[in-house]
Design an enzyme around this catalytic site. Structure first.
Site, PDB file in Angstrom:
ATOM      1  N   PHE A  13       0.834  -1.209   0.000  1.00 26.30           N
ATOM      2  CA  PHE A  13       0.000   0.000   0.000  1.00 26.30           C
ATOM      3  C   PHE A  13       0.869   1.260   0.000  1.00 26.30           C
ATOM      4  O   PHE A  13       0.840   2.064  -0.945  1.00 26.30           O
ATOM      5  CB  PHE A  13      -0.928  -0.082   1.222  1.00 26.30           C
ATOM      6  CG  PHE A  13      -1.596   1.195   1.643  1.00 26.30           C
ATOM      7  CD1 PHE A  13      -2.114   2.093   0.715  1.00 26.30           C
ATOM      8  CD2 PHE A  13      -1.738   1.488   3.001  1.00 26.30           C
ATOM      9  CE1 PHE A  13      -2.744   3.269   1.119  1.00 26.30           C
ATOM     10  CE2 PHE A  13      -2.375   2.648   3.421  1.00 26.30           C
ATOM     11  CZ  PHE A  13      -2.862   3.544   2.479  1.00 26.30           C
ATOM     12  N   LEU A  78      10.187  -0.609   4.040  1.00 27.75           N
ATOM     13  CA  LEU A  78       8.772  -0.668   4.397  1.00 27.75           C
ATOM     14  C   LEU A  78       8.277  -2.100   4.565  1.00 27.75           C
ATOM     15  O   LEU A  78       7.220  -2.319   5.173  1.00 27.75           O
ATOM     16  CB  LEU A  78       7.920   0.002   3.305  1.00 27.75           C
ATOM     17  CG  LEU A  78       8.223   1.459   2.947  1.00 27.75           C
ATOM     18  CD1 LEU A  78       7.386   1.887   1.753  1.00 27.75           C
ATOM     19  CD2 LEU A  78       7.935   2.383   4.110  1.00 27.75           C
ATOM     20  N   ALA A  79       8.985  -3.074   3.998  1.00 31.48           N
ATOM     21  CA  ALA A  79       8.488  -4.463   4.034  1.00 31.48           C
ATOM     22  C   ALA A  79       8.330  -4.912   5.481  1.00 31.48           C
ATOM     23  O   ALA A  79       9.222  -4.715   6.306  1.00 31.48           O
ATOM     24  CB  ALA A  79       9.449  -5.395   3.300  1.00 31.48           C
ATOM     25  N   TYR A 147       3.300  -6.441  17.483  1.00 27.97           N
ATOM     26  CA  TYR A 147       3.690  -5.604  16.340  1.00 27.97           C
ATOM     27  C   TYR A 147       4.504  -4.400  16.818  1.00 27.97           C
ATOM     28  O   TYR A 147       5.615  -4.154  16.327  1.00 27.97           O
ATOM     29  CB  TYR A 147       2.418  -5.149  15.613  1.00 27.97           C
ATOM     30  CG  TYR A 147       2.612  -4.125  14.536  1.00 27.97           C
ATOM     31  CD1 TYR A 147       3.163  -4.468  13.303  1.00 27.97           C
ATOM     32  CD2 TYR A 147       2.215  -2.799  14.721  1.00 27.97           C
ATOM     33  CE1 TYR A 147       3.321  -3.516  12.302  1.00 27.97           C
ATOM     34  CE2 TYR A 147       2.366  -1.852  13.723  1.00 27.97           C
ATOM     35  CZ  TYR A 147       2.918  -2.220  12.523  1.00 27.97           C
ATOM     36  OH  TYR A 147       3.076  -1.275  11.525  1.00 27.97           O
ATOM     37  N   GLY A 279      -4.476  -5.414  23.053  1.00 26.37           N
ATOM     38  CA  GLY A 279      -3.276  -4.694  22.605  1.00 26.37           C
ATOM     39  C   GLY A 279      -3.599  -3.422  21.845  1.00 26.37           C
ATOM     40  O   GLY A 279      -2.711  -2.632  21.534  1.00 26.37           O
TER      41      GLY A 279
HETATM   42  N1  NAD Z   1      -0.551   1.091   6.727  1.00 19.95           N
HETATM   43  C1  NAD Z   1      -0.452   1.667   7.910  1.00 19.95           C
HETATM   44  O1  NAD Z   1      -1.435   2.183   8.443  1.00 19.95           O
HETATM   45  C2  NAD Z   1       0.865   1.685   8.640  1.00 19.95           C
HETATM   46  C3  NAD Z   1       0.947   2.368   9.869  1.00 19.95           C
HETATM   47  C4  NAD Z   1       2.154   2.386  10.562  1.00 19.95           C
HETATM   48  C5  NAD Z   1       3.263   1.766  10.011  1.00 19.95           C
HETATM   49  N2  NAD Z   1       3.162   1.103   8.829  1.00 19.95           N
HETATM   50  C6  NAD Z   1       4.352   0.428   8.304  1.00 19.95           C
HETATM   51  O2  NAD Z   1       4.554   0.860   6.953  1.00 19.95           O
HETATM   52  C7  NAD Z   1       5.092  -0.216   6.190  1.00 19.95           C
HETATM   53  C8  NAD Z   1       4.253  -0.471   4.957  1.00 19.95           C
HETATM   54  O3  NAD Z   1       2.932  -0.815   5.364  1.00 19.95           O
HETATM   55  P1  NAD Z   1       1.775  -1.097   4.312  1.00 19.95           P
HETATM   56  O4  NAD Z   1       0.521  -0.678   4.942  1.00 19.95           O
HETATM   57  O5  NAD Z   1       2.152  -0.571   2.985  1.00 19.95           O
HETATM   58  O6  NAD Z   1       1.775  -2.690   4.306  1.00 19.95           O
HETATM   59  P2  NAD Z   1       1.596  -3.710   3.102  1.00 19.95           P
HETATM   60  O7  NAD Z   1       1.315  -5.045   3.708  1.00 19.95           O
HETATM   61  O8  NAD Z   1       0.637  -3.175   2.098  1.00 19.95           O
HETATM   62  O9  NAD Z   1       3.033  -3.692   2.453  1.00 19.95           O
HETATM   63  C9  NAD Z   1       4.115  -4.462   2.949  1.00 19.95           C
HETATM   64  C10 NAD Z   1       4.867  -4.984   1.739  1.00 19.95           C
HETATM   65  O10 NAD Z   1       6.012  -5.726   2.190  1.00 19.95           O
HETATM   66  C11 NAD Z   1       6.077  -6.939   1.468  1.00 19.95           C
HETATM   67  N3  NAD Z   1       6.764  -7.903   2.344  1.00 19.95           N
HETATM   68  C12 NAD Z   1       6.332  -8.348   3.541  1.00 19.95           C
HETATM   69  N4  NAD Z   1       7.220  -9.226   4.066  1.00 19.95           N
HETATM   70  C13 NAD Z   1       8.247  -9.297   3.176  1.00 19.95           C
HETATM   71  C14 NAD Z   1       9.452 -10.039   3.146  1.00 19.95           C
HETATM   72  N5  NAD Z   1       9.792 -10.889   4.125  1.00 19.95           N
HETATM   73  N6  NAD Z   1      10.266  -9.892   2.096  1.00 19.95           N
HETATM   74  C15 NAD Z   1       9.937  -9.044   1.062  1.00 19.95           C
HETATM   75  N7  NAD Z   1       8.800  -8.324   1.036  1.00 19.95           N
HETATM   76  C16 NAD Z   1       7.959  -8.453   2.081  1.00 19.95           C
HETATM   77  C17 NAD Z   1       4.644  -7.317   1.179  1.00 19.95           C
HETATM   78  O11 NAD Z   1       4.485  -8.205   0.080  1.00 19.95           O
HETATM   79  C18 NAD Z   1       4.025  -5.949   0.903  1.00 19.95           C
HETATM   80  O12 NAD Z   1       4.129  -5.594  -0.459  1.00 19.95           O
HETATM   81  C19 NAD Z   1       5.180  -1.409   7.128  1.00 19.95           C
HETATM   82  O13 NAD Z   1       6.484  -1.477   7.652  1.00 19.95           O
HETATM   83  C20 NAD Z   1       4.192  -1.069   8.218  1.00 19.95           C
HETATM   84  O14 NAD Z   1       4.514  -1.711   9.430  1.00 19.95           O
HETATM   85  C21 NAD Z   1       1.990   1.052   8.130  1.00 19.95           C
END
Ligand code: NAD
Length: 327
Positions: A13, A78-79, A147, A279
């Site tokens: 995302f 970000l992953a 988390y 949590g």
């Molecule tokens: N969306 C939110 O509201 C939010 C809030 C706070 C923090 N975050 C952080 O932002 C980052 C992105 O979040 P998002 O919402 O886009 O999540 P998302 O799940 O849409 O994206 C995560 C991406 O990482 C990839 N991925 C996961 N594990 C992997 C691995 N082992 N190797 C390679 N690729 C891998 C997934 O395929 C996915 O494309 C994350 O670190 C998340 O913790 C997100």
């Protein structure tokens, strides 16, 4: 031409929105993703660019990750397992994906001699803080989710790598993010429920929880603003920035806005209790003065973010048919 930027989680995302913005700014971008929750559709526009390259790989494939980083100027990591709610069902997952996975990113950066890092952390690391709005230097909080704990541990390793190996690190603690390509979280869940039954909406908790949300465009702008911080000479630079809006909304308000945008008037059924799940933090509001001092300011209100998200989900129903990839 500037050195490429490697984005882990590029097909997710936030990652795919970031990739599009970087490409629009003229950057050369390497996306790295294992597609566990990411979607090829999100990278369709990026794939048309000559300045984009995609590596399908896992964070745990250290040699592939190191090779992908070779020649890059910066890594935006970000992953992760991004879904905060289901940690207790898979107790090792957050540690493995978010802490150990980040260690691999750090090791790959060391091996490929990449110095600049931006890390996606979370406001969940503030756990049950009593300080609102919560600043980056709030007293060490007690963790409430696996988390949050996994991200906090990753932050610790990043700071130690900055100190020990001269990395320049920027840690971004996001509130929940909204907008196009949103694929997990309460707006997704509510819209999915209402597609199945437009008459009733089940809401976790009592609906009174107050949360802050940020539009993905504002989140991406914040990431790019912090990437500029820390000069060439500042090895060991490690700074933390909160990203969020200066407002909150109650879950019940968000539910109303979602229903309004969809043109529905279902009966709202509340599960009860002040927390949506074990949590959960019933009040989230981050102090973002530090990032605002760099000239960044969120442009969208929470209400606009919720409405834009619902409209995107309505225009992209395939995302429901495929099912949420996050477990
Ligand atoms: N969306 C939110 O509201 C939010 C809030 C706070 C923090 N975050 C952080 O932002 C980052 C992105 O979040 P998002 O919402 O886009 O999540 P998302 O799940 O849409 O994206 C995560 C991406 O990482 C990839 N991925 C996961 N594990 C992997 C691995 N082992 N190797 C390679 N690729 C891998 C997934 O395929 C996915 O494309 C994350 O670190 C998340 O913790 C997100």
């Amino acid at each position: 031409m500037k050195a490429p930027i490697l984005v882990t989680g590029a097909a997710g995302f936030i990652g795919s929105n970031l990739v599009d913005r970087l490409l629009a700014n003229g950057a050369v971008v390497v996306g790295y993703d294992n597609f566990s929750t990411g979607r090829a559709e999100f990278l369709a526009a990026a794939e048309k660019s000559q300045r984009f390259g995609l590596v399908r790989g896992d964070l745990f494939d250290l040699s592939k990750l190191t090779a992908a980083m070779s020649g890059c100027g910066a890594v935006i990591h970000l992953a992760a397992n991004a879904d905060v709610r289901h940690g207790l069902e898979h107790p090792l997952r957050d540690f493995e994906q978010n802490t150990a996975g980040t260690m691999n990113v750090l090791e790959a950066m060391r091996a490929a001699a990449v110095r600049d890092l931006v890390f996606a952390s979370t406001g969940s690391i503030y756990g049950d803080t009593a300080t609102f709005p919560t600043p980056e230097d709030a007293p060490m909080p007690r963790q409430t989710s696996l988390y949050g704990a996994s991200k906090m541990a990753a932050e610790g390793f990043i700071a130690a790598y900055a100190e020990g190996f001269g990395l320049r690190a920027r840690i971004c603690r996001f509130v929940s993010i909204l907008g196009p390509r949103y694929s997990h979280g309460h707006v997704f869940d509510f819209c999915r429920q209402l597609r199945a039954n437009s008459k009733v909406l089940h809401i976790l908790g009592d609906g009174r929880a107050q949360k802050s949300y940020l539009a993905v465009e504002d989140c991406v702008a914040g990431i790019l603003a912090v990437l500029q911080q820390g000069s060439e000479s500042e090895a060991g630079f490690c700074e933390t920035y909160n990203l969020g809006t200066e407002e909150t909304c109650r879950v019940s308000e968000s539910a109303q806005w979602i229903c309004e945008t969809l043109g529905l008037a279902p009966t709202l059924e509340y599960g009860g209790g002040d927390r949506g799940w074990v949590g959960d933090n019933p009040f989230i509001l981050l102090d973002t003065k530090k990032l605002q001092a760099l000239g960044w300011k969120p442009r969208s209100t929470i209400r606009e973010g919720v409405a834009n998200t619902v409209e995107w989900l309505q225009a992209n129903p395939w995302i429901f048919d495929e099912g949420a990839k996050t477990q």
